[in-house]
Write a protein that holds these residues in place. Structure first.
Motif, PDB file in Angstrom:
ATOM      1  N   LYS A  35      18.922  23.515  17.317  1.00 21.91           N
ATOM      2  CA  LYS A  35      17.998  22.650  16.576  1.00 21.91           C
ATOM      3  C   LYS A  35      18.723  21.663  15.678  1.00 21.91           C
ATOM      4  O   LYS A  35      18.197  20.617  15.352  1.00 21.91           O
ATOM      5  CB  LYS A  35      17.021  23.494  15.751  1.00 21.91           C
ATOM      6  CG  LYS A  35      16.027  24.221  16.614  1.00 21.91           C
ATOM      7  CD  LYS A  35      15.026  24.981  15.785  1.00 21.91           C
ATOM      8  CE  LYS A  35      14.055  25.691  16.716  1.00 21.91           C
ATOM      9  NZ  LYS A  35      13.095  26.500  15.987  1.00 21.91           N
ATOM     10  N   ARG A  36      19.948  22.016  15.284  1.00 25.73           N
ATOM     11  CA  ARG A  36      20.763  21.115  14.454  1.00 25.73           C
ATOM     12  C   ARG A  36      22.120  20.958  15.097  1.00 25.73           C
ATOM     13  O   ARG A  36      22.733  21.941  15.530  1.00 25.73           O
ATOM     14  CB  ARG A  36      20.910  21.684  13.040  1.00 25.73           C
ATOM     15  CG  ARG A  36      19.598  21.639  12.276  1.00 25.73           C
ATOM     16  CD  ARG A  36      19.698  22.040  10.809  1.00 25.73           C
ATOM     17  NE  ARG A  36      20.930  21.640  10.177  1.00 25.73           N
ATOM     18  CZ  ARG A  36      21.733  22.488   9.528  1.00 25.73           C
ATOM     19  NH1 ARG A  36      21.433  23.763   9.446  1.00 25.73           N
ATOM     20  NH2 ARG A  36      22.821  22.046   8.948  1.00 25.73           N
ATOM     21  N   ALA A 154      21.688  19.999  21.779  1.00 27.36           N
ATOM     22  CA  ALA A 154      21.341  19.898  20.358  1.00 27.36           C
ATOM     23  C   ALA A 154      21.072  18.449  19.973  1.00 27.36           C
ATOM     24  O   ALA A 154      20.139  18.172  19.205  1.00 27.36           O
ATOM     25  CB  ALA A 154      22.455  20.477  19.499  1.00 27.36           C
ATOM     26  N   ARG A 157      17.735  17.633  21.374  1.00 26.86           N
ATOM     27  CA  ARG A 157      16.687  18.393  20.686  1.00 26.86           C
ATOM     28  C   ARG A 157      16.421  17.846  19.294  1.00 26.86           C
ATOM     29  O   ARG A 157      15.273  17.873  18.826  1.00 26.86           O
ATOM     30  CB  ARG A 157      17.102  19.862  20.620  1.00 26.86           C
ATOM     31  CG  ARG A 157      15.938  20.774  20.454  1.00 26.86           C
ATOM     32  CD  ARG A 157      16.209  22.133  20.986  1.00 26.86           C
ATOM     33  NE  ARG A 157      15.054  22.968  20.710  1.00 26.86           N
ATOM     34  CZ  ARG A 157      15.113  24.256  20.531  1.00 26.86           C
ATOM     35  NH1 ARG A 157      16.251  24.884  20.612  1.00 26.86           N
ATOM     36  NH2 ARG A 157      14.029  24.941  20.287  1.00 26.86           N
ATOM     37  N   GLU A 158      17.461  17.356  18.607  1.00 23.65           N
ATOM     38  CA  GLU A 158      17.237  16.730  17.296  1.00 23.65           C
ATOM     39  C   GLU A 158      16.332  15.513  17.435  1.00 23.65           C
ATOM     40  O   GLU A 158      15.477  15.276  16.597  1.00 23.65           O
ATOM     41  CB  GLU A 158      18.570  16.317  16.664  1.00 23.65           C
ATOM     42  CG  GLU A 158      19.241  17.427  15.903  1.00 23.65           C
ATOM     43  CD  GLU A 158      20.432  16.944  15.096  1.00 23.65           C
ATOM     44  OE1 GLU A 158      20.886  15.791  15.270  1.00 23.65           O
ATOM     45  OE2 GLU A 158      20.914  17.736  14.268  1.00 23.65           O
ATOM     46  N   LEU A 161      12.721  16.667  17.989  1.00 19.93           N
ATOM     47  CA  LEU A 161      12.070  17.165  16.772  1.00 19.93           C
ATOM     48  C   LEU A 161      11.555  16.041  15.879  1.00 19.93           C
ATOM     49  O   LEU A 161      10.668  16.259  15.059  1.00 19.93           O
ATOM     50  CB  LEU A 161      13.031  18.055  15.984  1.00 19.93           C
ATOM     51  CG  LEU A 161      13.376  19.392  16.637  1.00 19.93           C
ATOM     52  CD1 LEU A 161      14.446  20.112  15.833  1.00 19.93           C
ATOM     53  CD2 LEU A 161      12.144  20.269  16.791  1.00 19.93           C
ATOM     54  N   ASP A 171       8.540  23.537  20.286  1.00 22.00           N
ATOM     55  CA  ASP A 171       9.592  24.533  20.066  1.00 22.00           C
ATOM     56  C   ASP A 171      10.252  25.005  21.370  1.00 22.00           C
ATOM     57  O   ASP A 171      10.901  24.226  22.034  1.00 22.00           O
ATOM     58  CB  ASP A 171       9.068  25.698  19.231  1.00 22.00           C
ATOM     59  CG  ASP A 171      10.194  26.401  18.488  1.00 22.00           C
ATOM     60  OD1 ASP A 171      11.213  25.747  18.208  1.00 22.00           O
ATOM     61  OD2 ASP A 171      10.072  27.606  18.202  1.00 22.00           O
ATOM     62  N   GLY A 175      12.073  22.982  24.672  1.00 15.09           N
ATOM     63  CA  GLY A 175      13.493  23.302  24.845  1.00 15.09           C
ATOM     64  C   GLY A 175      13.805  23.710  26.271  1.00 15.09           C
ATOM     65  O   GLY A 175      14.798  23.268  26.856  1.00 15.09           O
TER      66      GLY A 175
END
Length: 193
Positions: A35-36, A154, A157-158, A161, A171, A175
Motif C-alpha cells: 500500500k506504501r 506498490a 497501488r499508491e 488509492l 482494497d 489488488g
C-alpha cells in the motif's frame, strides 16, 4: 553452465518465472505491504537478503547434512528453521537500527518466515540440482524478481488509492485484479527466452 545460460536464467527469474507473478508464491506480503512504496521497498530488501542467505545456507544443509545422513525427508523442517533464524536476525536488526521501517512492516516481517517464495526458491534450487554458485544466483534473481514485482505493484497501488474505486473492488479485490494484469504484462516477455 555458460555465461549465456546465466543470462537466460536471470531473464527467466525476473520476468517469465517471476516468483510472485508467474508462480504466485509469497502473495501475503505482496498484498499486505504494497500500500506504501516505502514499506514495499523495505520488505523487498528484507526478502532479497533472506532469500540469498537462505539459498546459500539451505544448499549447504542439503549437501552436507541431509544427503550425507539420508534424512532428505526432513528438508522442509530444516529449511523453515534456517529461514526463521534469518528472519529473526533481520527483525532484531531493523528493530534496533531502523525502527520506523520495523513498525511499518508490522506483522509482515515475521511472515517472511512462512513466505512460500523463500521456501519455494530453496526447494527449486534442490529440485534443479543447482551447484552452490547457481543456487546463489537463482536465489538472488528470484529475490530481485520478487522485489521488482512488489515495488512496481506498490507504485501502481499508491496511484489506485488516490482514485475513486467502486465499493466492491476496493482494497484486496482491486489488488488482485491489478496483480493479474501485472502478471499478464510480465508474460509478454515470453518471447525473449
Amino acid at each position: 553452465m555458460q555465461f549465456s545460460d546465466y543470462i537466460v536464467m536471470m531473464i527467466s527469474m525476473l520476468f517469465l518465472n517471476n516468483i510472485l507473478l508467474a508462480q504466485y508464491l509469497g502473495n501475503c506480503p505482496f498484498l499486505g505491504t504494497s500500500k506504501r512504496l516505502e514499506t514495499a521497498v523495505g520488505m523487498a530488501m528484507a526478502v532479497v537478503f533472506v532469500l540469498v542467505m537462505a539459498g546459500a545456507i539451505t544448499w549447504v544443509v542439503e549437501q552436507y547434512l541431509l544427503k550425507n545422513y539420508g534424512v532428505e525427508y526432513l528438508r522442509t523442517l530444516a529449511y523453515i528453521l534456517v529461514i526463521a533464524s534469518l528472519v529473526q536476525l533481520i527483525e532484531m536488526f531493523l528493530k534496533k537500527n531502523i525502527p520506523t521501517l520495523y513498525s511499518s512492516l508490522g506483522i509482515y516481517l515475521p511472515l517472511i518466515t512462512t513466505n512460500c517464495a523463500v521456501l519455494g526458491t530453496c526447494l527449486i534450487n534442490v529440485k534443479e540440482q543447482y551447484n552452490f554458485l547457481t543456487a546463489l544466483f537463482s536465489s538472488f534473481f528470484y529475490g530481485l524478481g520478487f522485489a521488482l514485482a512488489l515495488i512496481l505493484f506498490a507504485a501502481v497501488r499508491e496511484r489506485i488509492l488516490l482514485n475513486p474505486v467502486p465499493k466492491p473492488l476496493q482494497d484486496v479485490s482491486i489488488g488482485l485484479v491489478t496483480a493479474g494484469i501485472m502478471s499478464l504484462s510480465f508474460l509478454a516477455f515470453k518471447g525473449m527466452v
